[in-house]
Enzyme design. Structure first.
Site, PDB file in Angstrom:
ATOM      1  CB  SER A   1      42.915  40.454  52.264  1.00 40.51           C
ATOM      2  OG  SER A   1      41.554  40.740  52.070  1.00 40.51           O
ATOM      3  CG  HIS A   2      42.274  38.696  46.849  1.00 39.33           C
ATOM      4  ND1 HIS A   2      42.961  38.404  45.694  1.00 39.33           N
ATOM      5  CD2 HIS A   2      42.536  37.657  47.692  1.00 39.33           C
ATOM      6  CE1 HIS A   2      43.588  37.249  45.822  1.00 39.33           C
ATOM      7  NE2 HIS A   2      43.349  36.773  47.033  1.00 39.33           N
ATOM      8  N   PRO A   3      41.567  43.238  47.213  1.00 40.00           N
ATOM      9  CG  PRO A   3      42.516  44.616  45.587  1.00 40.00           C
ATOM     10  CD  PRO A   3      42.746  43.354  46.347  1.00 40.00           C
ATOM     11  CG  MET A   4      36.533  42.177  48.096  1.00 38.53           C
ATOM     12  SD  MET A   4      35.269  41.340  49.068  1.00 38.53           S
ATOM     13  CE  MET A   4      35.204  42.423  50.495  1.00 38.53           C
TER      14      MET A   4
ATOM     15  CB  THR B   1      38.960  39.922  43.780  1.00 35.77           C
ATOM     16  OG1 THR B   1      38.606  38.770  43.001  1.00 35.77           O
ATOM     17  CG2 THR B   1      37.703  40.656  44.213  1.00 35.77           C
TER      18      THR B   1
END
Length: 647
Positions: A479-482, A487
């Site tokens: 996942s990626h930090p939004m 991102t």
């Protein structure tokens, strides 16, 4: 070794559990950094660890629980002697202050007061060191010099069990071998049967820090609302009166204020460990800021709500996410209603007790074995942590066909054309037999026995037994930090690199750039969320399961489903995003299947069970359990790079 010198429920519970484990196995001496009289709580006077180890030595040093990584000598001194005494110490000339600190700690000062370093004394240089249920996330907040000392101490340990992913991430960054396991306190339900409750009540524990942060009035409103909604007694519980914990005066005053508003609110009289356990186990609902209050509630199947506290939030998010946590006063009443509604049939009490017990057994094995120091202070791939049929590591051949044949000796059926070393990055664990075929794995994954995957990819995922995973499934992928600037992983992933050649105009600048270690750690909570797939789960073609999701036992994920939320046991879901389509069985059958946990047996043990008739199958497995059939418990192995190691 632990923080047994203070009135804190969790630490005193650790002491009692450690004594229970040690009984008839080895002689145990309870010690703390500073000597303390705990005859009232534990029936013993605690010895100063430094003096005891210096004068009498030990064959093993067992550090039991607590946030021990960043704890300073000054904090221990303040906790034992009070803030005024610490202030007086800090006013002393440095040499005199050092002498006084050493005197208080038995003449030996360790970089981490609760983690004695074996090599620091000749009397303990051959002692084994084991740590269980410890929190080490705070290590990243201390000075570089002290961090090096603490890290060197940890590298002398024969076994380290941490209880939260943040601590595991810190040890990963330091390249220190460890295991992420549920807290020791989860084993309490296996060792103690609580006294039955004589009445109905909700148990509420309010740390003094929470009262001060939000104000007594906010908590008064929350408790009155809770009492009105539940229409029962609310009992205020004290998890400990050590500095920084609960206040008898504060809780008593709050209860009196609530009673003036017409609410039935009392203050618990339980102060010793087992009466406190009785009270938690007998409650209709637990609400509090104590980590071990929540863990004991889980162990006895009590619905639970936790107040906002970083340590508790991190633990609940990973090990107990189905019950509310991270609450402020305004959200307590609604969260309590949710917990009470959702508790029925949702879990088996003490679900983490077995895993916690296994972790403790590995620690005890380490304590009773000769000390093994890490080679060069780093992980030793030859080290075997658990007894079994295989005791040594093996280097798997590089030729694909030979590699595949070698792995089958350990019960892993993998296609010889799999990417890299079977597509494995970091560590892959399994219990055989299991088939991964062409699947790729990253982020430390695990597969249970009799499960298979056709291909696809898995990131930081635990898969149970008897799972059937169709082609092109992708589970738990990065996942990626939004909420960051971007991102894109350039901000935090040190291993991320787009290949360029020296002829590229900006090759030097690009290849020299590295994200900071701090950003890598900050992003880990988002990017490394673990995904859990239960037992007997069927995933159709092309299923995607988002990171951090839990799929319950017996669930079915229809082909092409994109699963973004947890799936209840024996539920059928499908679509984008996935929604509930139906249930495999009626609730009473589901409850029986979860209670039986039939997947703990091997196929040959289930021979004769009428599989095609679910009620007859349940009866067959029940008969198997009634006659005492031993559960299937194969040896577990791990693959890292090209090395297979018994776990």
């Amino acid at each position: 070794m632990g923080a047994f010198e203070r009135d804190n429920f969790g630490d005193l519970l650790y002491a009692e559990l450690a004594r229970a484990v040690a009984r008839e196995r080895f002689d145990l001496v309870l010690a703390t950094p500073v000597a303390a009289d705990m005859r009232h709580d534990l029936g013993v006077e605690l010895l100063a660890a430094g003096a005891t180890l210096r004068d009498a030595g030990a064959t093993g040093i067992w550090v039991v629980g607590g946030e021990v990584g960043a704890t300073s000598q000054e904090y221990v001194y303040k906790t034992r002697f009070g803030e005024a005494a610490l202030a007086a110490l800090l006013r002393m000339p440095p040499e005199r202050a050092h002498e006084r600190m050493a005197e208080a700690m038995g003449g030996v000062l360790y970089a981490a007061p609760y983690i004695p370093r074996p090599s620091a004394l000749t009397s303990t240089e051959n002692a084994s060191l084991a740590l269980t249920s410890v929190g080490l996330a705070g290590v990243r907040t201390i000075s570089d010099e002290r961090m090096r000392e603490v890290a060197d101490t940890l590298r002398e340990a024969s076994y380290i069990g941490v209880r939260d992913p943040r601590s595991s991430g810190v040890l990963d960054a330091l390249d220190i071998e460890h295991e992420l396991a549920p807290d020791f306190a989860h084993t309490i339900s296996q060792r103690y049967t609580p006294a039955p409750a004589s009445d109905e009540y909700i148990l509420v524990q309010l740390p003094q820090a929470a009262i001060e942060a939000h104000g007594a009035e906010a908590w008064r409103r929350a408790i009155v609302d809770l009492a009105d909604a539940a229409r029962t007694e609310v009992r205020l519980f004290l998890a400990g009166t050590a500095p920084g914990h609960d206040s008898v005066d504060g809780v008593t005053a709050l209860a009196a204020d609530c009673r003036q508003r017409g609410a039935h609110v009392t203050v618990s009289s339980a102060r010793a460990v087992y009466p406190r356990i009785d009270e938690i186990a007998g409650a209709r609902l637990w609400v509090g800021g104590s980590l071990h209050g929540r863990i004991v509630a889980e162990s006895y199947g009590v619905p639970r709500v936790s107040l906002r506290k970083s340590k508790v939030d991190a633990y609940a998010e990973y090990w107990d996410p189905m019950m509310p946590y991270g609450l402020d006063p305004a959200g307590v009443a609604d969260a309590a209603r949710e917990a009470l509604r959702s508790s029925s049939g949702r879990e088996r009490p003490g679900a983490h007790g077995v895993a916690a017990s296994e972790s403790i057994e590995r620690a005890v094995e380490a304590l009773q074995a000769p000390a093994v120091r890490r080679l060069g202070g780093r992980r030793n791939p030859e080290k075997t942590r658990r007894k079994g049929r295989v005791h040594v590591s093996e280097e798997i051949p590089g030729v694909p066909a030979e590699r595949s044949a070698a792995l089958r000796r350990y019960g892993l059926d993998a296609h010889p054309g799999s990417m890299g070393s079977l597509g494995v990055a970091q560590e892959f664990r399994w219990e055989g037999p299991t088939r991964t075929n062409r699947a790729a794995f990253a982020g430390a994954c695990r597969f249970g026995a009799f499960s298979y995957a056709a291909d696809g990819g898995f990131w930081a995922t635990d898969v149970g037994r008897y799972c059937s995973i169709g082609a092109s499934a992708h589970v738990g992928h990065f996942s990626h930090p939004m909420s960051w600037l971007s991102t894109n992983p350039f901000q935090y992933q040190r291993s991320f690199r787009i290949a360029t050649s020296p002829e590229f105009a900006f090759h030097e600048e690009y290849t020299q750039y590295l994200p900071t270690a701090r950003n890598n750690q900050l992003a880990s909570d988002v990017t490394r969320a673990r995904t859990a797939i239960g037992n007997d789960v069927w995933m159709g073609f092309g299923v995607q399961v988002m990171p951090g999701v839990t799929i319950g036992d017996g669930a079915v994920l229809a082909a092409g489903a994109v699963v973004t939320k947890d799936v209840e046991p024996y539920t059928i879901v499908g679509g984008v995003p996935a929604k509930v389509i139906g249930r495999r069985f009626a609730d009473d059958i589901v409850a029986e299947l979860l209670d039986l946990a039939w997947w703990k047996f091997a196929p040959w043990q289930l021979e004769g069970v009428e599989f095609s008739d679910i009620r007859a199958a349940i009866s067959g497995v029940r008969a198997l359990r009634d006659r005492g059939e031993q559960e299937y418990a194969p040896q577990e192995f791990s693959l890292k790079g090209s090395t297979v190691t018994p776990v």
